[in-house]
Design a protein around this motif. Structure first.
Motif, PDB file in Angstrom:
ATOM      1  N   ILE A 282      43.973  28.726  43.328  1.00  0.00           N
ATOM      2  CA  ILE A 282      43.160  29.114  42.178  1.00  0.00           C
ATOM      3  C   ILE A 282      44.075  29.655  41.091  1.00  0.00           C
ATOM      4  N   PHE A 283      44.065  29.019  39.933  1.00  0.00           N
ATOM      5  CA  PHE A 283      44.859  29.480  38.804  1.00  0.00           C
ATOM      6  C   PHE A 283      43.979  30.364  37.921  1.00  0.00           C
ATOM      7  N   ALA A 284      44.250  31.661  37.963  1.00  0.00           N
ATOM      8  CA  ALA A 284      43.415  32.618  37.226  1.00  0.00           C
ATOM      9  C   ALA A 284      43.845  32.763  35.773  1.00  0.00           C
ATOM     10  N   GLY A 285      45.031  32.272  35.431  1.00  0.00           N
ATOM     11  CA  GLY A 285      45.497  32.358  34.058  1.00  0.00           C
ATOM     12  C   GLY A 285      45.932  33.767  33.680  1.00  0.00           C
ATOM     13  N   ARG A 286      45.991  33.986  32.374  1.00  0.00           N
ATOM     14  CA  ARG A 286      46.376  35.298  31.852  1.00  0.00           C
ATOM     15  C   ARG A 286      45.177  36.242  31.953  1.00  0.00           C
ATOM     16  N   VAL A 287      45.404  37.440  32.465  1.00  0.00           N
ATOM     17  CA  VAL A 287      44.311  38.404  32.609  1.00  0.00           C
ATOM     18  C   VAL A 287      44.594  39.609  31.729  1.00  0.00           C
ATOM     19  N   ALA A 288      43.533  40.296  31.334  1.00  0.00           N
ATOM     20  CA  ALA A 288      43.657  41.484  30.492  1.00  0.00           C
ATOM     21  C   ALA A 288      44.372  42.602  31.238  1.00  0.00           C
ATOM     22  N   ASP A 289      45.068  43.444  30.490  1.00  0.00           N
ATOM     23  CA  ASP A 289      45.804  44.548  31.102  1.00  0.00           C
ATOM     24  C   ASP A 289      44.907  45.407  31.989  1.00  0.00           C
ATOM     25  N   GLU A 290      43.693  45.653  31.521  1.00  0.00           N
ATOM     26  CA  GLU A 290      42.802  46.526  32.272  1.00  0.00           C
ATOM     27  C   GLU A 290      42.299  45.881  33.567  1.00  0.00           C
ATOM     28  N   ASP A 291      42.481  44.573  33.707  1.00  0.00           N
ATOM     29  CA  ASP A 291      42.049  43.872  34.925  1.00  0.00           C
ATOM     30  C   ASP A 291      43.181  43.636  35.914  1.00  0.00           C
ATOM     31  N   LEU A 292      44.421  43.910  35.501  1.00  0.00           N
ATOM     32  CA  LEU A 292      45.558  43.508  36.322  1.00  0.00           C
ATOM     33  C   LEU A 292      45.555  44.185  37.686  1.00  0.00           C
ATOM     34  N   ALA A 293      45.324  45.488  37.725  1.00  0.00           N
ATOM     35  CA  ALA A 293      45.326  46.189  39.014  1.00  0.00           C
ATOM     36  C   ALA A 293      44.241  45.635  39.930  1.00  0.00           C
ATOM     37  N   ASP A 294      43.074  45.301  39.384  1.00  0.00           N
ATOM     38  CA  ASP A 294      42.009  44.722  40.206  1.00  0.00           C
ATOM     39  C   ASP A 294      42.408  43.368  40.762  1.00  0.00           C
ATOM     40  N   TYR A 295      43.169  42.602  40.017  1.00  0.00           N
ATOM     41  CA  TYR A 295      43.625  41.308  40.547  1.00  0.00           C
ATOM     42  C   TYR A 295      44.612  41.501  41.691  1.00  0.00           C
ATOM     43  N   TYR A 296      45.472  42.509  41.591  1.00  0.00           N
ATOM     44  CA  TYR A 296      46.332  42.809  42.732  1.00  0.00           C
ATOM     45  C   TYR A 296      45.487  43.141  43.966  1.00  0.00           C
ATOM     46  N   ARG A 297      44.465  43.957  43.771  1.00  0.00           N
ATOM     47  CA  ARG A 297      43.615  44.363  44.899  1.00  0.00           C
ATOM     48  C   ARG A 297      42.821  43.202  45.475  1.00  0.00           C
ATOM     49  N   LEU A 298      42.736  42.124  44.725  1.00  0.00           N
ATOM     50  CA  LEU A 298      42.022  40.946  45.201  1.00  0.00           C
ATOM     51  C   LEU A 298      42.749  40.288  46.370  1.00  0.00           C
ATOM     52  N   GLY A 299      44.068  40.496  46.446  1.00  0.00           N
ATOM     53  CA  GLY A 299      44.864  39.810  47.454  1.00  0.00           C
ATOM     54  C   GLY A 299      45.018  40.588  48.745  1.00  0.00           C
ATOM     55  N   ASP A 300      45.493  39.875  49.754  1.00  0.00           N
ATOM     56  CA  ASP A 300      45.884  40.488  51.025  1.00  0.00           C
ATOM     57  C   ASP A 300      47.395  40.532  51.169  1.00  0.00           C
ATOM     58  N   VAL A 301      48.078  39.507  50.657  1.00  0.00           N
ATOM     59  CA  VAL A 301      49.537  39.417  50.711  1.00  0.00           C
ATOM     60  C   VAL A 301      50.031  38.937  49.351  1.00  0.00           C
TER      61      VAL A 301
END
Length: 443
Positions: A282-301
């Motif tokens: 899944i290519f999520a593209g560029r994300v807003a600064d305020e969403d970046l930490a949530d995208y990290y939390r989306l992962g397991d590894v």
């Protein structure tokens, strides 16, 4: 107002995204009374305005001074002697404007140390500022600027001269430290100080997976591998996708989310299609600064098996590894460049040969299949990242710079008397440039 401020000069600075921009922003955020920023309002690639720079500067806790450009546009050299002369005159005017702004900040904003955050394009300032009374200079070196092959300057004379004319050199990793020492040679006696990159421990922290992003990308109940980076070849996402094919064959529910953008994105999408992973990468593209930490939390590894490119370009450190660790993810990193300063194999992640797809796949499977290993590396990552807060890095940065001053007292009269010398030196620097000792217009 403090009278010993640091002026940090950077062409890459927020709202522009990137590793060096993040470094400089975090340093300034942690010491807003001590660090001022000089940055451009336009992009040096095409001279277009940087989106959102006014809003950023209004909200920033630190002071930002802007000029349209701090360095020459990255355009092809103009053909013909007349066009070449016109270009050089325009470049002289640009440099004079930068110098005037720097001297204004020295005179009226209490700046006593100027730190150059773009070694190749802005190194000329170090030569001039050595003649300004009461002002010291520093350069901030990330690594790739002195390890990547340069056909215009194969011996990296520009970088070496900038460091030789500076009072202190800051490096971000052991890899960069070794490269700097090799370039400067044993006769260099000025300090070279390593300050490893840090992590914003307030923004990045472990939490549950954000439901809105899980739903948006269809990740309910799926083990998720994650990459966050600029999409260029040295980051190794191509080999990570190839490795993920073998993982997905055993774990068909798994997904791989790629966050970021760059010139390599089209090729990465082709590789995902070639590997039969269109629905799983899944290519999520560029994300807003305020969403970046949530995208990290989306992962397991977290996976970024960076590697050294044939021209020597490689990762200088890898901020993203610590950001991922801070959000509770063990990481898979390549062993080339400075990433091994961020990731210790078996402590906060697994370090692999980024050129080897089987090695990457083995590490990815190990973290998906071995709960004890996963928990140990996750806990190690949380501890490693907690010790790397930017507050401590900013203190170390200021401590490294303050002893660098050559003259304990600043004198406005001496500054005024030095101005004619500085003005005369600008054309001299352009002559050096014609002889290949300064950065070319298309560098």
């Amino acid at each position: 107002m403090p009278n010993n401020r640091v002026l940090l000069i950077a062409s890459n600075f927020p709202p522009v995204l990137g590793g060096s921009a993040s470094v400089y922003m975090n340093l300034a955020s942690c010491a807003p009374d001590d660090i001022l920023i000089l940055a451009p309002s336009h992009n040096y690639l095409d001279d277009t305005p940087i989106d959102g720079w006014r809003e950023h500067d209004r909200q920033a806790p630190y002071h930002v001074s802007r000029l349209p450009l701090l360095r020459t546009l990255m355009t092809p050299r103009p053909p013909g002697a007349a066009a070449r002369i016109g270009f050089l005159l325009a470049d002289l005017a640009l440099r004079a404007r930068v110098l005037a702004r720097v001297l204004g900040l020295v005179a009226f904003r209490g700046v006593r140390t100027v730190c150059i955050g773009e070694l190749l394009a802005m190194g000329w300032l170090a030569r001039l500022l050595q003649f300004v009374p009461g002002v010291s200079t520093a350069v901030y070196v990330h690594g790739e600027e002195i390890t990547t092959a340069d056909s215009y300057d194969p011996r990296h004379l520009r970088a070496r001269q900038a460091m030789q004319h500076s009072d202190v050199t800051i490096v971000v990793s052991s890899f960069t430290l070794e490269a700097v020492r090799a370039l400067l040679g044993p006769e260099h006696r000025k300090p070279v100080v390593m300050i490893q990159n840090g992590v914003n421990t307030h923004v990045f922290r472990a939490a549950g997976k954000p439901e809105r992003l899980v739903a948006r990308h269809g990740l309910e109940g799926r083990f998720t591998f994650l990459s966050v980076c600029r999409l260029v070849e040295k980051k190794g996402i191509d080999n990570a996708i190839r490795a993920f094919r073998g993982v997905a064959a055993v774990h068909p529910e798994a997904r791989f989310v790629v966050v970021g953008w760059g010139e390599f994105e089209a090729r990465l999408r082709e590789i995902a299609a070639e590997e039969g992973l269109d629905e799983r990468v899944i290519f999520a593209g560029r994300v807003a600064d305020e969403d970046l930490a949530d995208y990290y939390r989306l992962g397991d590894v977290f996976v970024m098996p960076n590697r050294r490119m044939p021209d020597g370009d490689t990762e200088g450190f890898g901020l993203v590894f610590l950001e991922a660790n801070r959000c509770g993810l063990p990481v898979v990193a390549g062993r080339d460049g400075g990433s091994t300063d961020a990731v210790q194999d078996g402590l906060n992640g697994l370090v692999v040969d980024g050129h080897s797809v089987p090695a990457i796949a083995t590490a990815m499977r190990a973290l998906a299949e071995d709960p004890a290993l996963y928990d140990r590396l996750r806990d190690g990552g949380l501890k490693r990242s907690a010790e790397a807060g930017w507050e401590g890095k900013a203190r170390a940065f200021l401590e490294a710079l303050r002893p660098a001053g050559r003259t304990p007292r600043f004198n406005m009269t001496a500054l005024a008397l030095s101005l004619p010398l500085l003005v005369l030196a600008l054309p001299y620097l352009l002559l050096l440039r014609l002889n290949g000792a300064a950065h070319p217009p298309d560098a």
